[in-house]
Write an enzyme that holds these catalytic residues in place. Structure first.
Site, mmCIF file in Angstrom:
data_model
loop_
_atom_site.group_PDB
_atom_site.id
_atom_site.type_symbol
_atom_site.label_atom_id
_atom_site.label_comp_id
_atom_site.label_asym_id
_atom_site.label_seq_id
_atom_site.Cartn_x
_atom_site.Cartn_y
_atom_site.Cartn_z
ATOM 1 N N ASP A 1 -51.205 2.695 32.828
ATOM 2 C CA ASP A 1 -50.336 3.274 31.448
ATOM 3 C C ASP A 1 -50.880 1.185 30.623
ATOM 4 O OD1 ASP A 1 -49.743 3.076 28.840
ATOM 5 O OD2 ASP A 1 -48.231 4.851 29.463
ATOM 6 N N TYR B 1 -73.897 6.765 13.616
ATOM 7 C CA TYR B 1 -72.956 6.917 14.270
ATOM 8 C C TYR B 1 -72.648 7.263 16.300
ATOM 9 C CZ TYR B 1 -70.842 12.197 15.611
ATOM 10 O OH TYR B 1 -70.408 13.356 16.372
ATOM 11 N N LYS C 1 -50.520 -0.115 20.336
ATOM 12 C CA LYS C 1 -49.512 -1.624 21.509
ATOM 13 C C LYS C 1 -49.675 -2.966 21.419
ATOM 14 C CE LYS C 1 -47.559 2.411 21.441
ATOM 15 N NZ LYS C 1 -47.647 3.513 22.887
ATOM 16 N N PHE D 1 -43.424 9.066 30.414
ATOM 17 C CA PHE D 1 -44.067 8.640 29.341
ATOM 18 C C PHE D 1 -44.388 9.992 28.600
ATOM 19 C CE2 PHE D 1 -45.078 7.673 24.618
ATOM 20 C CZ PHE D 1 -44.293 7.069 24.808
ATOM 21 N N THR D 2 -42.905 9.977 27.195
ATOM 22 C CA THR D 2 -43.303 11.482 26.667
ATOM 23 C C THR D 2 -45.135 11.956 26.261
ATOM 24 O OG1 THR D 2 -43.557 10.228 24.189
ATOM 25 C CG2 THR D 2 -41.122 11.086 24.777
ATOM 26 N N ARG E 1 -34.466 7.156 22.539
ATOM 27 C CA ARG E 1 -35.161 7.675 23.328
ATOM 28 C C ARG E 1 -34.012 7.813 24.896
ATOM 29 N NH1 ARG E 1 -39.211 9.062 23.070
ATOM 30 N NH2 ARG E 1 -40.877 7.516 22.995
ATOM 31 N N PHE F 1 -38.707 15.016 19.889
ATOM 32 C CA PHE F 1 -37.678 13.585 18.950
ATOM 33 C C PHE F 1 -38.211 13.850 17.349
ATOM 34 C CE2 PHE F 1 -40.724 11.172 20.563
ATOM 35 C CZ PHE F 1 -41.515 11.673 21.092
HETATM 36 C C1 LIG Z 1 -47.530 4.347 22.827
HETATM 37 C C2 LIG Z 1 -47.573 5.021 24.230
HETATM 38 C C3 LIG Z 1 -48.657 6.215 24.433
HETATM 39 C C4 LIG Z 1 -49.208 7.342 23.430
HETATM 40 O O1 LIG Z 1 -50.193 6.538 23.097
HETATM 41 P P1 LIG Z 1 -50.517 6.888 20.858
HETATM 42 O O2 LIG Z 1 -51.674 5.455 20.552
HETATM 43 O O3 LIG Z 1 -48.833 6.824 20.959
HETATM 44 O O4 LIG Z 1 -50.905 8.097 21.410
HETATM 45 C C5 LIG Z 1 -48.441 6.095 26.218
HETATM 46 N N1 LIG Z 1 -47.876 5.762 27.291
HETATM 47 C C6 LIG Z 1 -47.518 4.365 26.820
HETATM 48 C C7 LIG Z 1 -46.083 3.518 27.480
HETATM 49 C C8 LIG Z 1 -46.654 4.330 25.100
HETATM 50 O O5 LIG Z 1 -45.860 3.522 24.956
#
Ligand SMILES: *Cc1c(COP(=O)(O)O)cnc(C)c1O
Length: 462
Positions: A219, A76, A262, A128-129, A386, A453
């Site tokens: 980011d 843990y 990513k 970004f969303t 998008r 979306f």
């Molecule tokens: C995917 C993404 C996020 C969010 O990350 P998640 O792992 O999907 O929660 C933030 N910023 C960018 C540029 C992304 O592509």
């Protein structure tokens, strides 16, 4: 061009495990997409032939990563895999403190809650969303400070992810530095088409924010792809390894949010990394509320081990060249057929320009949403919208945002598909382009409150 440039390259790996995929008949796909409300997010994966919905969590792990999964220390607290991950983040990104999270938005949530006060403004190089939503939920207002070129899909500018320093200065003058908790800098910029920010621009952003005591938060989801573009396009970096470029990029920032799904080649995971000990203290406290203890943050030990090993693999020059090279391969094929795509070709995806693809469909009839559905109908290839659907509504007025970019993203998972898959995708898109005059728009019949979306449903217009 020297001889070296005329030779073919191939992926720096071979395949030792395969997962069968299924081709479907057009009649079946017509049923599947109707059942999915013409939203590719609502299709079942097994009804998809080549899945270019996203590169998020869809990459193939290496044998080294899978071997690491068996070395999970599922304690843990204080898992050995956490310390391995912490070492990897310190070594390759250079930040002092690490808070693991279940994925990128977990880190965005924590950062937004600890750094943003109601009434604050958060400038960023395009929204970004999930990032913007967490800023808004914390009471902040996102302000777009990206260069104008980013909003023009046909502009061939090499660093469309750059921050417009005049726009940033104007915001500081207008609202005051005390109401700007940080500048949110994405590398690469997903919503602009996977476009990079230049090292020189990052340096300038650091210089300007330093004067005003404003933090810069990266980011870092695709920062290594960004580092590759710097190596290829920015003077002075051609012989610098991407690992070194990444460290320099991070050195101009105070921390990062990371979706390890990513660049970092894992199926789940993320982190918040910071240099400021006080801010880290707050993050370490809040993560316990939403994700888990600060040495696992919603992840299993094995997940953190796979991430640590994935980070190490992700900074290899051979890996990143093949990764971005495959995206370029698909993009070039489409350009050769005169299909309108965002230029330059991005790092993780090829973005179809739905405005030029379907000139006869107005934005309020969701041309990109319709295009993604039509590509699926043609071949079972799944992309995503998008454009106006992703942009959502203004939280104050309730009006639709009308983004200048109305795109379909064909996103390439890392180390998953072959060149032959890319050929099939290109042929399908070209076929849909040939039949563009017959396409119709859509109307929305169900709209969820947040990030519509993902779950919205549509019907075809007559
Ligand atoms: C995917 C993404 C996020 C969010 O990350 P998640 O792992 O999907 O929660 C933030 N910023 C960018 C540029 C992304 O592509």
């Amino acid at each position: 061009m020297d001889e070296q440039h005329q030779r073919s390259w191939a992926e720096p790996f071979k395949i030792k495990m395969v997962e069968p995929i299924r081709m479907t008949a057009r009649a079946d796909r017509e049923r599947f997409i109707a059942e999915a409300g013409y939203n590719t997010f609502l299709l079942r994966s097994e009804d998809v032939y080549i899945d270019l919905l996203t590169d998020s969590g869809t990459s193939a792990m290496s044998d080294q990563q899978w071997a690491g999964m068996l070395l999970g220390d599922e304690a843990y607290a204080g898992s050995r895999n956490f310390y391995h991950l912490e070492d990897a983040v310190r070594k390759y990104y250079g930040y002092s403190y690490l808070v693991p999270t279940h994925q990128g938005r977990g880190a965005e949530h924590i950062l937004s809650q600890i750094a943003i006060k109601p009434g604050d403004f958060v400038p960023g190089n395009m929204y970004f969303t999930t990032t913007r939503l967490h800023q808004e939920l914390a009471g902040g207002t996102f302000v777009d400070v990206i260069v104008d070129e980013a909003h023009d899909p046909a502009a061939d500018y090499p660093f469309k992810g750059n921050v417009d320093l005049e726009k940033l200065q104007e915001l500081i003058d207008r609202v005051g530095a005390e109401h700007i908790p940080y500048v949110s800098v994405a590398a690469t910029v997903n919503m602009a088409g996977g476009q990079p920010i230049a090292m020189e621009n990052l340096r300038e952003v650091r210089k300007l924010t330093k004067i005003h005591g404003i933090r810069v938060i990266l980011d870092a989801a695709r920062a290594i792809e960004n580092a590759y573009f710097i190596q290829q396009r920015e003077p002075g970096y051609h012989d610098t390894p991407v690992a070194k470029i990444l460290r320099e990029m991070c050195s101009y920032t105070d921390g990062c949010t990371m979706s390890a799904k990513k660049d970092a080649l894992v199926n789940i995971g993320g982190f918040l990394a910071l240099n400021d000990a006080n801010l880290y203290d707050e993050a370490r406290n809040l993560v316990v509320v939403y994700e888990g203890l600060h040495t696992y943050g919603g992840l299993a030990g094995r997940d953190m081990e796979a991430m640590a090993r994935g980070i190490e693999e992700s900074v290899s020059d051979d890996h990143i060249r093949a990764r971005v090279g495959q995206v370029e391969y698909l993009g070039r094929k489409l350009q050769e057929a005169d299909v309108p795509i965002v230029r330059p070709i991005g790092g993780h995806a090829v973005y179809l320009d739905a405005r030029r693809f379907y000139r006869h469909i107005p934005q309020d009839e969701y041309p990109a949403q319709a295009l993604a559905a039509n590509i699926y109908l043609d071949s079972g290839v799944r992309g995503m919208e998008r454009g106006i659907v992703s942009a959502g509504r203004d939280p104050q007025t309730g009006e639709n945002h009308h983004p200048s970019l109305e795109l379909v993203r064909l996103t390439i998972p890392r180390r998953v598909y072959t060149q032959a898959h890319m050929d099939v995708v290109a042929e399908s898109v070209v076929e849909v382009y040939r039949h563009r005059a017959e396409a119709r728009g859509l109307k929305i019949v169900y709209e969820p409150k947040y990030l519509r979306f993902f779950q919205a449903r549509f019907d075809p217009l007559d």
